[in-house]
Design an enzyme around this catalytic site. Structure first.
Site, mmCIF file in Angstrom:
data_model
loop_
_atom_site.group_PDB
_atom_site.id
_atom_site.type_symbol
_atom_site.label_atom_id
_atom_site.label_comp_id
_atom_site.label_asym_id
_atom_site.label_seq_id
_atom_site.Cartn_x
_atom_site.Cartn_y
_atom_site.Cartn_z
ATOM 1 N N LYS A 86 0.812 -1.217 0.000
ATOM 2 C CA LYS A 86 0.000 0.000 0.000
ATOM 3 C C LYS A 86 0.851 1.275 0.000
ATOM 4 C CE LYS A 86 -3.614 -2.230 2.777
ATOM 5 N NZ LYS A 86 -4.692 -2.611 1.872
ATOM 6 N N GLU B 270 -2.478 6.978 8.069
ATOM 7 C CA GLU B 270 -3.360 7.798 7.242
ATOM 8 C C GLU B 270 -4.308 8.615 8.097
ATOM 9 O OE1 GLU B 270 -4.003 4.882 3.364
ATOM 10 O OE2 GLU B 270 -5.673 5.257 4.720
ATOM 11 N N HIS C 102 -13.994 -3.419 8.669
ATOM 12 C CA HIS C 102 -13.283 -3.158 7.408
ATOM 13 C C HIS C 102 -13.484 -4.255 6.376
ATOM 14 C CE1 HIS C 102 -11.587 0.080 9.644
ATOM 15 N NE2 HIS C 102 -10.867 -0.706 10.416
ATOM 16 N N ARG D 298 -7.036 -8.010 -9.483
ATOM 17 C CA ARG D 298 -7.704 -9.304 -9.705
ATOM 18 C C ARG D 298 -9.178 -9.025 -9.893
ATOM 19 N NH1 ARG D 298 -10.377 -9.351 -4.760
ATOM 20 N NH2 ARG D 298 -9.176 -8.413 -3.094
HETATM 21 P P1 ADP Z 1 -7.694 -3.990 2.712
HETATM 22 O O1 ADP Z 1 -6.446 -4.278 1.964
HETATM 23 O O2 ADP Z 1 -7.770 -4.741 3.971
HETATM 24 O O3 ADP Z 1 -8.899 -4.083 1.836
HETATM 25 P P2 ADP Z 1 -8.056 -1.101 2.566
HETATM 26 O O4 ADP Z 1 -6.942 -0.139 2.576
HETATM 27 O O5 ADP Z 1 -8.739 -1.356 1.287
HETATM 28 O O6 ADP Z 1 -7.529 -2.461 3.194
HETATM 29 O O7 ADP Z 1 -9.125 -0.629 3.650
HETATM 30 C C1 ADP Z 1 -10.181 -1.448 4.044
HETATM 31 C C2 ADP Z 1 -11.316 -0.617 4.615
HETATM 32 O O8 ADP Z 1 -10.885 0.177 5.723
HETATM 33 C C3 ADP Z 1 -11.891 0.388 3.652
HETATM 34 O O9 ADP Z 1 -12.844 -0.184 2.807
HETATM 35 C C4 ADP Z 1 -12.458 1.430 4.581
HETATM 36 O O10 ADP Z 1 -13.712 1.043 5.075
HETATM 37 C C5 ADP Z 1 -11.513 1.439 5.736
HETATM 38 N N1 ADP Z 1 -10.509 2.498 5.563
HETATM 39 C C6 ADP Z 1 -9.341 2.376 4.913
HETATM 40 N N2 ADP Z 1 -8.662 3.541 4.937
HETATM 41 C C7 ADP Z 1 -9.417 4.411 5.625
HETATM 42 C C8 ADP Z 1 -9.251 5.778 6.022
HETATM 43 N N3 ADP Z 1 -8.153 6.444 5.718
HETATM 44 N N4 ADP Z 1 -10.234 6.361 6.719
HETATM 45 C C9 ADP Z 1 -11.341 5.664 7.057
HETATM 46 N N5 ADP Z 1 -11.545 4.394 6.744
HETATM 47 C C10 ADP Z 1 -10.597 3.762 6.042
HETATM 48 P P1 ADP Z 2 -12.788 -7.931 -2.402
HETATM 49 O O1 ADP Z 2 -11.672 -6.953 -2.163
HETATM 50 O O2 ADP Z 2 -12.714 -8.687 -3.667
HETATM 51 O O3 ADP Z 2 -14.110 -7.354 -2.130
HETATM 52 P P2 ADP Z 2 -12.423 -8.739 0.221
HETATM 53 O O4 ADP Z 2 -11.815 -7.405 0.432
HETATM 54 O O5 ADP Z 2 -13.654 -9.096 0.938
HETATM 55 O O6 ADP Z 2 -12.603 -9.016 -1.328
HETATM 56 O O7 ADP Z 2 -11.384 -9.819 0.538
HETATM 57 C C1 ADP Z 2 -10.088 -9.668 0.051
HETATM 58 C C2 ADP Z 2 -9.537 -11.018 -0.201
HETATM 59 O O8 ADP Z 2 -9.425 -11.758 0.979
HETATM 60 C C3 ADP Z 2 -10.415 -11.792 -1.143
HETATM 61 O O9 ADP Z 2 -9.573 -12.281 -2.135
HETATM 62 C C4 ADP Z 2 -11.024 -12.892 -0.311
HETATM 63 O O10 ADP Z 2 -10.999 -14.118 -0.990
HETATM 64 C C5 ADP Z 2 -10.103 -12.981 0.857
HETATM 65 N N1 ADP Z 2 -10.900 -13.142 2.072
HETATM 66 C C6 ADP Z 2 -11.872 -12.322 2.526
HETATM 67 N N2 ADP Z 2 -12.370 -12.750 3.675
HETATM 68 C C7 ADP Z 2 -11.707 -13.890 3.966
HETATM 69 C C8 ADP Z 2 -11.758 -14.825 5.047
HETATM 70 N N3 ADP Z 2 -12.620 -14.694 6.061
HETATM 71 N N4 ADP Z 2 -10.918 -15.876 5.023
HETATM 72 C C9 ADP Z 2 -10.057 -16.047 4.006
HETATM 73 N N5 ADP Z 2 -9.948 -15.192 2.968
HETATM 74 C C10 ADP Z 2 -10.763 -14.134 2.945
HETATM 75 MG MG MG Z 3 -9.336 -3.022 0.185
#
Ligand code: ADP
Ligand code: ADP
Ligand code: MG
Length: 661
Positions: free
Chosen positions: A116, A200, A235, A297
Site C-alpha cells: 500500500k 493515514e 473493514h 484481480r
Molecule cells: P484492505 O487491503 O484490507 O482491503 P483497505 O486499505 O482497502 O484495506 O481498507 C479497508 C477498509 O478500511 C476500507 O474499505 C475502509 O472502510 C476502511 N478504511 C481504509 N482507509 C481508511 C481511512 N483512511 N479512513 C477511514 N476508513 C478507512
Molecule cells: P474484495 O476486495 O474482492 O471485495 P475482500 O476485500 O472481501 O474481497 O477480501 C479480500 C480477499 O481476501 C479476497 O480475495 C477474499 O478471498 C479474501 N478473504 C476475505 N475474507 C476472507 C476470510 N474470512 N478468510 C479467508 N480469505 C478471505
Molecule cells: Mg481493500
C-alpha cells in the site's frame, strides 16, 4: 481463444469461472484439496486434479502442484480467481515460466500495487489523489507518532502488506498510538510476514467507493463505473451495490478518470479495482475522494457491475488474456438500473460473527436473484477456507426495487444445519439509513445490537419443531398419513414432552394429541392449539390459534430447521429428549415411534412390570427414546433384542391382556 484453462481456486469463484468458460466453449480443469474431493467446483469442471491436503498452504497455495496440474492437463492458461495466489507475482512468473498464460495482470503490475505504501507513492506521481498521511520508509515509533500528530487524529495505522481488513488500527487519542502501532505491526507480521506500516488520516464519515477497470496490457484502459462497498464490518464488505448512491455524472467521470490513470500508470492488463475512500462529512464531493489501494484481480463483488452493465467480466478476462482487444470502448459502456450483492456466510452474528462450521443440511435458493455459490445441500463448511455460502445478487430498475428484491431473496434463502448471517443481512436491508442510501462505513457499527440477534422463534415455530420431532409432519405419499400416528397411540397416552435447544436455552414442549391432526402444545406454561392442515414431511400448512400459515421444516439428526416468516429458526434436540415418562394407563403394546436402534431391553417375557417402568430404550435420530410400560402388567412377547434396527411402527413389546394380569 484458449481450448482449455485451469482454475487455481475453489468454491464459488471457481464455479463462476467454469460457468463462463463453458459458455465460451473453453474446457476447464479444477484443482482440489483433500477437503474438497466432492466439492461442487470439482463436479462441474470438465476435469479435476488433486493438489494436496486440506490446508491451503499445501494445496491452493502450492505453486508447484498447481503448475504441475496445469501442465499435466494440457491447460493453456491459469485463472487465479480471488484470494489465494491471485495477487502473488511469484505465481504469475511461475505460470509464465511454464509456458502458460496467467489470466490477469503482469507480475510487475501486481508488484507495483502489492504494497500500500509504494502504491500510494506511485499514484501520487501519476496525479491520482491519495489519502493524506505518511507512506514513506521510516518506521521508528517516535517518527510515526510525530507524523500522526501532524496528520491530526483520528488516524488509521495500516500494515502496508495488509488485505482483507487485517493489520488495521484506528487511533482516536495520541495516548493510544504506541499500543496500536505495536499491535498493527504484530498482525502485519503474523498475517503477511511484513510488519511495516503506513499512517493515514481517518476520514470523518468515510464511504468506500471503488471503480472497476479493465486494461488490455497496451495502452487501453476503460472503467466500468463504480461500486459502493460502504456497508462493512471490521473493514470487511458485507453488502455492495452499483452504482453508488448520490453519485453525480461529474464525480463519476472524475473517479473513473482517476482509476483509469492509476491502471494506465502500471500498464495494466485484465480486471482490476481501484479502491477509493470518500469523505462524505459534507456529502459526496469531487475533491474529497482518495486512492486507498488497487486490487489486481477480479473482485468478490464483480457481479453487481455485471448486473448494471450487462457484461460478463470473466469473459472479458479470458478475451484480454487471449490477446483480444477490450470488447468495448468507454463510450459504449452504460449503466442500466441498480444492483446489490450480499455475502451470505456461515457465521454467528450473535457470537461476534464466529464462523459456523458444519454440514449444510438444507440449501434452497429462490428465483428472482442471481446466486453465486460453491456449495450444495449436504456439503460441509470446513474450517480450512472462507465460510462463505453464497453471494446473493439482485438487479432492479431503481435502487428501491433492487433493494427490495435483495431483502426478499435473502428471506427466501433456506439454509439449514448451520448458523448464518441471513437474518442480520435482512435486518440490514431494512435499516432506514441504508434504505435511503445514506451509507458510510460506520453504519453497521452504529446500528449495533439491533442488527445482531435473531429474534426468538414465534410459538408457531416451536410447535412445529416439536411436532416434527414426534413424527407428526410425515409424508402425504402415505394414503393414510395419520395411520402411523394411530399406531403410535397404541402404546401409550398421546402426551409427550420434547426438549429442544434454541438460541442457547433449553425449552420443554409438552404435546398432547387431541385428534390425529390437532395438537395442544404447552410451552412456558402457556397452552396453544395447532391444527395441521397438510404436511408432506417438509412443507406444512397449519392453523395456530386461528393464524393459518405455511412453513417448511427440515430435520436431520438432532437438528431441526423451521423456515417461517422469512426467517430460518434452528433447533437441536436436547439430550434429555424423548423420555416418555408420561405414559398414562392403557394400551398393551410398545411400538417404535420412529425408525431406530434398540439400545437397552430391561424386561423379559413373563416379567411383571409396573406402569412407567422403562422397558425398551431406543436410539432414534440420535436421540434416546425411553419407552415405558403403559400400565401394570406381565410381558407377553418381546420380539426385539439389543442391537436390532427397527422400523417405525415395529412392535417392540406386548403385555398380557389386561384380565390375565
Ligand atoms: P484492505 O487491503 O484490507 O482491503 P483497505 O486499505 O482497502 O484495506 O481498507 C479497508 C477498509 O478500511 C476500507 O474499505 C475502509 O472502510 C476502511 N478504511 C481504509 N482507509 C481508511 C481511512 N483512511 N479512513 C477511514 N476508513 C478507512
Ligand atoms: P474484495 O476486495 O474482492 O471485495 P475482500 O476485500 O472481501 O474481497 O477480501 C479480500 C480477499 O481476501 C479476497 O480475495 C477474499 O478471498 C479474501 N478473504 C476475505 N475474507 C476472507 C476470510 N474470512 N478468510 C479467508 N480469505 C478471505
Ligand atoms: Mg481493500
Amino acid at each position: 481463444m484458449f481450448r482449455k484453462i485451469l482454475i487455481a481456486n475453489r468454491g464459488e469463484i471457481a464455479c463462476r469461472v467454469i460457468r463462463t468458460a463453458r459458455r465460451m466453449g473453453v474446457a476447464t480443469v479444477a484443482v482440489y484439496s483433500d477437503a474438497d474431493r466432492d466439492a461442487l467446483h470439482v463436479e462441474t469442471a470438465d476435469e479435476a486434479i488433486r493438489i494436496g491436503p486440506a490446508e491451503a498452504a499445501k494445496s491452493y497455495l502450492n505453486v508447484a502442484a498447481i503448475i504441475e496440474a496445469a501442465k499435466a492437463s494440457g491447460a493453456q492458461a491459469v485463472h487465479p480467481g480471488y484470494g489465494f495466489l491471485s495477487e502473488n507475482p511469484d505465481f504469475v512468473e511461475a505460470v509464465e515460466a511454464a509456458g502458460l498464460v496467467f489470466i490477469g495482470p503482469s507480475a510487475n503490475a501486481i508488484r507495483a500495487m502489492g504494497l500500500k505504501d509504494a502504491a500510494k507513492a506511485l499514484m501520487e506521481k501519476a496525479g491520482v489523489p491519495v489519502v493524506p498521511g505518511y507512506h514513506g520508509k521510516k518506521q521508528d515509533d517516535a517518527f510515526l507518532a510525530g507524523e500522526a500528530a501532524a496528520i491530526g487524529f483520528p488516524v488509521l495505522i495500516k500494515a502496508r502488506a495488509g488485505g482483507g481488513g487485517k493489520g488495521m488500527r484506528r487511533v482516536d487519542d495520541p495516548a493510544d498510538f504506541a499500543a496500536a502501532l505495536e499491535s498493527a505491526r504484530r498482525e502485519g507480521e503474523s498475517a503477511f510476514g511484513d510488519g511495516r506500516v503506513l499512517v493515514e488520516k481517518y476520514m470523518a464519515k468515510p464511504r468506500h467507493i471503488e471503480v472497476q477497470v479493465f486494461g488490455d496490457g497496451h495502452r487501453n484502459v476503460v472503467h466500468l463505473f463504480e461500486r459502493d462497498c460502504s456497508l462493512q464490518r471490521r473493514h470487511q464488505k458485507v453488502i455492495e451495490e452499483a452504482p453508488a448512491p448520490g453519485m453525480t455524472a461529474e464525480m463519476r467521470a472524475a473517479m473513473g478518470q482517476a482509476a483509469v490513470r492509476a491502471a494506465a500508470a502500471i500498464g495494466y492488463s485484465g480486471a482490476g479495482t481501484v479502491e477509493f475512500i470518500a469523505d462524505v462529512s459534507e456529502g459526496l464531493r469531487q475533491d474529497r475522494f482518495y486512492f486507498m489501494e488497487m486490487n489486481t484481480r477480479l473482485q468478490v463483488e464483480h457481479p453487481v457491475t455485471e448486473a448494471i452493465t450487462g457484461l460478463d467480466l470473466v469473459e472479458w478476462q479470458l478475451r484480454v488474456a487471449a490477446g483480444e482487444p477490450l470488447p468495448k470502448r468507454q463510450e459504449e459502456l452504460t449503466i442500466d438500473g441498480w444492483a446489490f450483492e450480499a455475502r451470505l456466510y456461515a457465521e454467528n452474528p450473535a457470537r461476534d460473527f464466529l464462523p459456523a462450521i458444519g454440514r449444510l443440511t438444507v440449501f434452497d435458493v429462490p428465483d428472482g436473484a442471481r446466486i453465486d455459490s460453491g456449495v450444495r445441500a449436504g456439503d460441509n463448511i470446513t474450517p480450512f477456507y472462507d465460510p462463505m455460502i453464497a453471494k446473493v445478487i439482485t438487479h432492479g430498475r431503481s435502487r428501491a426495487e433492487a433493494l427490495s428484491r435483495l431483502e426478499t431473496a435473502l428471506e427466501q434463502c433456506r439454509v439449514g444445519g448451520l448458523t448464518t448471517n441471513a437474518g442480520f443481512l435482512v435486518r440490514l436491508c431494512r435499516h432506514p439509513a441504508f434504505a435511503v442510501g445514506d451509507v458510510d462505513t460506520g453504519l453497521i457499527g452504529r446500528a449495533g445490537e439491533t442488527l445482531l440477534a435473531d429474534p426468538q422463534a414465534p410459538e408457531e415455530v416451536f410447535a412445529l419443531a416439536a411436532l416434527s420431532v414426534l413424527g407428526f409432519l410425515k409424508a402425504a405419499a402415505d394414503p393414510d398419513p395419520w395411520g402411523k400416528i394411530r399406531g403410535f397411540r397404541l402404546w401409550g397416552a398421546p402426551v409427550q414432552t420434547v426438549f429442544l435447544d434454541h438460541g442457547g436455552a433449553e425449552h420443554a414442549l409438552r404435546v398432547t394429541m387431541l385428534a390425529p391432526d390437532r395438537f395442544c402444545v404447552e410451552h412456558n406454561d402457556i397452552e396453544t392449539e395447532l391444527r395441521v392442515q397438510s404436511a408432506d414431511g417438509r412443507s406444512v400448512r397449519a392453523d395456530f390459534e386461528g393464524h393459518v400459515f405455511s412453513a417448511t421444516v427440515h430435520r436431520e439428526g438432532r437438528d431441526i430447521a423451521v423456515f417461517f416468516g422469512g426467517h430460518g429458526h434452528a433447533f437441536a434436540l436436547a439430550e434429555e429428549a424423548g423420555h416418555h415418562d408420561e405414559a398414562a394407563s392403557g394400551g398393551d403394546r410398545l411400538v417404535a415411534p420412529m425408525p431406530g436402534l434398540v439400545r437397552i431391553v430391561s424386561a423379559a417375557p413373563g416379567a411383571r412390570v409396573a406402569k412407567g417402568d422403562a422397558l425398551v430404550t431406543m436410539e432414534a435420530m440420535k436421540m434416546e427414546l425411553v419407552l415405558a410400560a403403559p400400565r401394570d402388567g406381565v410381558v407377553a412377547t418381546l420380539p426385539v433384542a439389543v442391537g436390532d434396527q427397527v422400523a417405525e411402527g415395529a412392535l417392540l413389546l406386548s403385555l398380557e391382556p389386561e384380565e390375565a394380569a
